[in-house]
Design a protein around this motif. Structure first.
Motif, mmCIF file in Angstrom:
data_model
loop_
_atom_site.group_PDB
_atom_site.id
_atom_site.type_symbol
_atom_site.label_atom_id
_atom_site.label_comp_id
_atom_site.label_asym_id
_atom_site.label_seq_id
_atom_site.Cartn_x
_atom_site.Cartn_y
_atom_site.Cartn_z
ATOM 1 N N SER A 1 -4.297 29.793 -49.299
ATOM 2 C CA SER A 1 -4.738 29.164 -48.047
ATOM 3 C C SER A 1 -4.003 27.854 -47.806
ATOM 4 O O SER A 1 -4.288 27.158 -46.849
ATOM 5 C CB SER A 1 -6.223 28.895 -48.120
ATOM 6 O OG SER A 1 -6.483 27.979 -49.174
ATOM 7 N N ALA B 1 -4.456 25.082 -48.825
ATOM 8 C CA ALA B 1 -5.333 23.962 -49.198
ATOM 9 C C ALA B 1 -4.787 22.625 -48.725
ATOM 10 O O ALA B 1 -4.702 21.666 -49.487
ATOM 11 C CB ALA B 1 -5.563 23.948 -50.717
ATOM 12 N N LEU B 2 -4.406 22.559 -47.447
ATOM 13 C CA LEU B 2 -3.948 21.284 -46.898
ATOM 14 C C LEU B 2 -5.151 20.535 -46.343
ATOM 15 O O LEU B 2 -6.115 21.147 -45.902
ATOM 16 C CB LEU B 2 -2.933 21.524 -45.777
ATOM 17 C CG LEU B 2 -1.670 22.260 -46.192
ATOM 18 C CD1 LEU B 2 -0.780 22.454 -44.983
ATOM 19 C CD2 LEU B 2 -0.937 21.499 -47.282
ATOM 20 N N PHE B 3 -5.074 19.203 -46.370
ATOM 21 C CA PHE B 3 -6.166 18.408 -45.817
ATOM 22 C C PHE B 3 -5.962 18.286 -44.315
ATOM 23 O O PHE B 3 -4.976 17.703 -43.874
ATOM 24 C CB PHE B 3 -6.201 17.033 -46.488
ATOM 25 C CG PHE B 3 -6.380 17.136 -47.966
ATOM 26 C CD1 PHE B 3 -7.622 17.451 -48.505
ATOM 27 C CD2 PHE B 3 -5.319 16.969 -48.825
ATOM 28 C CE1 PHE B 3 -7.789 17.580 -49.867
ATOM 29 C CE2 PHE B 3 -5.478 17.095 -50.195
ATOM 30 C CZ PHE B 3 -6.728 17.404 -50.716
ATOM 31 N N PRO B 4 -6.883 18.850 -43.538
ATOM 32 C CA PRO B 4 -6.651 18.908 -42.089
ATOM 33 C C PRO B 4 -6.621 17.529 -41.435
ATOM 34 O O PRO B 4 -6.065 17.367 -40.367
ATOM 35 C CB PRO B 4 -7.834 19.724 -41.566
ATOM 36 C CG PRO B 4 -8.868 19.657 -42.633
ATOM 37 C CD PRO B 4 -8.129 19.497 -43.925
ATOM 38 N N PHE B 5 -7.208 16.538 -42.123
ATOM 39 C CA PHE B 5 -7.302 15.215 -41.505
ATOM 40 C C PHE B 5 -6.129 14.315 -41.882
ATOM 41 O O PHE B 5 -6.088 13.156 -41.495
ATOM 42 C CB PHE B 5 -8.619 14.546 -41.900
ATOM 43 C CG PHE B 5 -8.891 14.591 -43.375
ATOM 44 C CD1 PHE B 5 -8.436 13.602 -44.210
ATOM 45 C CD2 PHE B 5 -9.592 15.665 -43.928
ATOM 46 C CE1 PHE B 5 -8.668 13.661 -45.567
ATOM 47 C CE2 PHE B 5 -9.832 15.725 -45.292
ATOM 48 C CZ PHE B 5 -9.363 14.709 -46.114
ATOM 49 N N PHE C 1 -0.887 12.925 -51.362
ATOM 50 C CA PHE C 1 -2.285 12.881 -51.824
ATOM 51 C C PHE C 1 -2.418 12.682 -53.335
ATOM 52 O O PHE C 1 -3.100 11.766 -53.795
ATOM 53 C CB PHE C 1 -3.007 14.166 -51.412
ATOM 54 C CG PHE C 1 -4.475 14.149 -51.753
ATOM 55 C CD1 PHE C 1 -5.397 13.635 -50.865
ATOM 56 C CD2 PHE C 1 -4.931 14.637 -52.968
ATOM 57 C CE1 PHE C 1 -6.746 13.597 -51.178
ATOM 58 C CE2 PHE C 1 -6.277 14.603 -53.297
ATOM 59 C CZ PHE C 1 -7.184 14.083 -52.386
ATOM 60 N N GLY C 2 -1.754 13.532 -54.104
ATOM 61 C CA GLY C 2 -1.889 13.465 -55.556
ATOM 62 C C GLY C 2 -1.338 12.160 -56.126
ATOM 63 O O GLY C 2 -1.920 11.567 -57.030
ATOM 64 N N LYS D 1 -1.164 9.288 -54.622
ATOM 65 C CA LYS D 1 -2.098 8.201 -54.313
ATOM 66 C C LYS D 1 -3.304 8.264 -55.238
ATOM 67 O O LYS D 1 -3.785 7.247 -55.719
ATOM 68 C CB LYS D 1 -2.544 8.273 -52.854
ATOM 69 C CG LYS D 1 -1.491 7.758 -51.902
ATOM 70 C CD LYS D 1 -2.003 7.724 -50.465
ATOM 71 C CE LYS D 1 -0.913 7.280 -49.509
ATOM 72 N NZ LYS D 1 -1.261 7.573 -48.116
ATOM 73 N N ALA D 2 -3.788 9.485 -55.473
ATOM 74 C CA ALA D 2 -4.950 9.635 -56.352
ATOM 75 C C ALA D 2 -4.616 9.145 -57.761
ATOM 76 O O ALA D 2 -5.466 8.585 -58.440
ATOM 77 C CB ALA D 2 -5.392 11.089 -56.388
ATOM 78 N N ARG E 1 -0.156 16.774 -38.024
ATOM 79 C CA ARG E 1 -1.296 17.277 -38.799
ATOM 80 C C ARG E 1 -1.074 18.778 -39.063
ATOM 81 O O ARG E 1 -0.389 19.438 -38.276
ATOM 82 C CB ARG E 1 -2.587 17.137 -37.983
ATOM 83 C CG ARG E 1 -2.994 15.705 -37.721
ATOM 84 C CD ARG E 1 -3.923 15.227 -38.812
ATOM 85 N NE ARG E 1 -4.244 13.815 -38.665
ATOM 86 C CZ ARG E 1 -5.239 13.368 -37.920
ATOM 87 N NH1 ARG E 1 -6.011 14.205 -37.272
ATOM 88 N NH2 ARG E 1 -5.479 12.085 -37.841
ATOM 89 N N ARG F 1 4.051 19.231 -51.525
ATOM 90 C CA ARG F 1 3.042 18.510 -52.309
ATOM 91 C C ARG F 1 3.199 18.837 -53.796
ATOM 92 O O ARG F 1 3.100 17.961 -54.651
ATOM 93 C CB ARG F 1 1.644 18.890 -51.825
ATOM 94 C CG ARG F 1 0.548 18.126 -52.546
ATOM 95 C CD ARG F 1 -0.793 18.301 -51.889
ATOM 96 N NE ARG F 1 -1.173 19.708 -51.828
ATOM 97 C CZ ARG F 1 -2.169 20.163 -51.090
ATOM 98 N NH1 ARG F 1 -2.868 19.339 -50.341
ATOM 99 N NH2 ARG F 1 -2.466 21.445 -51.077
#
Lengths: 317, 369
Positions: free
Chosen positions: B83, B85-89, B98-99, B101-102, B130, B146
């Motif tokens: 899917s 698994a992207l962040f829609p926002f 993302f990773g 930054k986390a 987006r 990613r």
């Protein structure tokens, strides 16, 4: 509205002109259509007019008058009702109490609702049970809840004081001291709100795709990082919705206040709505109560507008 | 980084094994495909390697270190989901970051890595969009970027191309493979599509029925299938599996119709013989006895796929020259001219009969007894 089509200058364009004329007609109602439109709109217009628009206008009108004790306007006073209210220290105290109440209720409802929803989203044995219990306050009527909370808050024999005395804490007269009374009504209101808020937020949490959490876990995001950077943004539309609904609901809280403290002690829980009720139906001061209603309506509208202006920007659909 | 699966098993209840005894060695820089039909446990295996679901038995080693109970974030791997698994926002850039930054990388390094990853997948002009404003293929690339940005040397992929349309899927196969080679990534790739596995992988693990059926190179799997499942799962059109009996010292009779000469005598037993449709040929008319009747004719362009019935009623598929005309009901004379695989009655391969053209002759069930 589409204007009349200018007659085509050349015979060649006649056909297309005719078509666009026909199209333009589609935007105009035929005489007969108007009746249909009114027939469809009529019932709702009638209901809204009678129960919403007319009372609104009447309130606005009454707020400019002094009235007799059944609500007939007697003396036109202009904005004096408003000026009197805004300069009265009792009304200012009421504004302040309302502010504290609303902020506490909205914040606690959302935080606790989200917490319960997070808990209920865990896959544990018997979790179905808790989901039902958490949403159960939706089915409790205000009067029942008030009686139930009155028992819990009753001095000495109430549950809270029993626990307190067991822990050797001083007895608190919950409903007869200003601070504790406000705390008590906030707790009760939050409890009443929780069922609905929980259910809505729980639904939203269930809609967040599991793969987003999986990818975050693999990419090295901690649980709390996931909560703030995945969960919150993903359910932001729902959080926005519940915060708006809870805010408006908190401004309009009446039942619990009336049954638990009746605005007391010493007006500590005399919220704006409760004042309207007292001034109108207990004192017969309909003009003043109308002015208070108008102010309340303006405050609610203002806050809702602010919410839309500032919060909606952060909402991602 | 190499990965070692040591007798991995997964059970949800005491006697319900989803996976059993999965052992494999995945070399550093290898493209390793896990293939099987839906429900075979391939995604479960991938999730066990990722650490998303606990491993019930066995040991997992990543880069020589035991990782069986490590949390996902400490396994130094990354994953691409079906899917995406992207962040829609989040924008493309923020999704890729993302990773990083986390994990609290310095801002400068995040920017460098993200820019590089986005460039690698050719998404520079879309970096501020987006996910909802991207096409399926572009979203796929964001998910890849990613994974690349995280700098992990192992990338797990769970059917990453399944949501793409057929043409894009074929294009992405090559791209994925090139990217993997370029970056020296170790890829473990789960798919139900045998063609994907065959075209991309260095090694393939075939899973079925909660167990490994075979591990090997695509060539191995295709040319030396370990059992009837692997034999029929790989290759389009599918391999024919025909029941066979010993009818002479060095001869099997398939479906009471086709004779297969054997290089050595075999014990008398029931066998299954696998023959790919391309290993069957049609005897020119008049030369052989008709032994199969055409049921359906499919034009595939370069060849014709005939579904026929042997004279005893066993269905069989074979390919034919597209210039010839076949009609339903036509009688054909079919012979074997490619490899035939002899399996025992349990489906385990016994040996292979190298292809040689043998003329078919009709044999009746009653002729033998």
């Amino acid at each position: 509205m589409q204007a009349e089509v200018t007659p085509a200058p050349k015979p060649k364009a006649d056909q297309s002109a005719a078509i666009s004329r026909q199209r333009a007609k589609g935007y105009n109602l035929h005489a007969g259509d108007k009746y249909y439109a009114f027939a469809f709109l009529g019932p709702s217009l009638l209901v809204l007019g009678t129960f919403v628009f007319y009372p609104m206008l009447r309130t606005l009108y009454l707020s400019l008058f002094l009235t007799d004790n059944v609500g007939r306007p007697t003396v036109f006073v202009g904005l004096k009702n408003y000026i009197g209210l805004l300069t009265s220290s009792a009304y200012q105290a009421s504004l302040q109490a309302t502010a504290i109440y609303v902020i506490a209720v909205v914040a606690l409802t959302l935080i606790l609702g989200l917490l319960l929803a997070q808990l209920a989203a865990k896959k544990l044995a018997g979790i179905q049970w808790f989901r039902t219990i958490f949403s159960a306050t939706m089915g409790v009527s205000v009067s029942v809840a008030a009686i139930f909370w009155l028992f819990i808050f009753s001095p000495s024999i109430g549950l809270f004081d029993q626990i307190g005395s067991f822990l050797h804490l001083p007895i608190v007269a919950w409903l007869t001291q200003p601070g504790p009374a406000m705390t008590a009504v906030v707790i009760s209101t939050v409890w009443m709100n929780l069922g609905f808020t929980f259910l809505i937020l729980f639904g939203a949490l269930q809609m967040v795709p599991q793969s987003l959490y999986e990818v975050s876990a693999i990419e090295g995001a901690s649980e709390s990082y996931q909560f703030f950077h995945v969960t919150i943004p993903m359910i932001s539309p729902t959080l926005f919705f519940t915060s708006t609904v809870t805010l408006i609901g908190a401004f309009k809280s009446f039942g619990l206040i009336d049954l638990m403290t009746a605005g007391g002690p010493n007006n500590a829980t005399n919220l704006l709505v409760y004042r309207v009720y007292q001034d109108a139906f207990l004192s017969g001061n309909y003009g003043l109560a109308s002015a208070e209603s108008v102010i309340l309506a303006v405050i609610i509208a203002l806050f809702t507008l602010l919410q839309f202006k500032f919060l909606e920007k952060r909402v991602t659909y | 980084m190499s990965i070692e699966l040591n007798a991995l098993g997964k059970a949800y209840t005491a006697d319900e094994w989803v996976l059993q005894n999965v052992t494999a060695h995945i070399e550093s820089g290898e493209f390793f495909a896990i293939v099987g039909p839906s429900g075979c446990g391939k995604s479960t295996l991938l999730r066990m390697i990722a650490g998303l679901i606990p491993i019930s038995t066995g040991e997992l080693q990543i880069d020589g270190k035991v990782a069986t109970d490590l949390p996902p974030k400490d396994r130094q791997l990354t994953m691409v989901f079906q899917s995406y698994a992207l962040f829609p926002f989040l924008s493309v850039t923020d999704n890729v970051a993302f990773g990083l930054k986390a994990r609290k990388f310095p801002a400068k390094e995040i920017e460098e890595r993200v820019t590089k990853a986005i460039k690698l997948v050719n998404l520079e002009e879309f970096k501020d969009r987006r996910p909802r404003d991207l096409s399926g293929g572009q979203r796929q690339r964001v998910a890849l970027a990613r994974a690349i940005a995280s700098d992990a040397k192992v990338c797990l992929m769970d059917e990453p191309l399944s949501n793409l349309d057929a043409q894009l899927r074929i294009k992405m196969r090559t791209e994925l493979r090139n990217l993997q080679q370029e970056l020296g990534l170790t890829v473990i790739y789960v798919t139900h599509d045998q063609v994907e596995a065959m075209t991309m992988a260095d090694h393939i693990m075939v899973l079925h029925d909660h167990k490994i059926q075979q591990i090997g190179t695509p060539l191995d799997i295709y040319n030396r299938p370990a059992n009837t499942f692997v034999a029929s799962f790989f290759g389009t059109p599918r391999m024919n599996l025909l029941p066979a009996r010993v009818t002479a010292d060095r001869e099997l009779t398939l479906a009471d119709t086709l004779k297969l000469a054997l290089p050595k005598p075999v014990p008398v037993a029931d066998y299954i013989v696998g023959i790919r449709p391309t290993s069957l040929y049609l005897v020119p008319q008049g030369k052989g006895d008709p032994n199969a009747q055409v049921k359906t004719v499919e034009y595939l362009g370069a060849q014709i796929l005939l579904e026929a019935e042997l004279s005893d009623g066993t269905p069989i598929e074979l390919t034919a020259d597209p210039d010839d005309v076949y009609r339903t009901g036509d009688w054909l004379s079919v012979g074997i001219d490619g490899n035939a695989y002899v399996f025992d009655h349990a489906g385990e391969v016994q040996f292979m009969v190298e292809g040689g053209r043998q003329h078919a002759s009709r044999s009746h069930a009653s002729a033998q007894a």
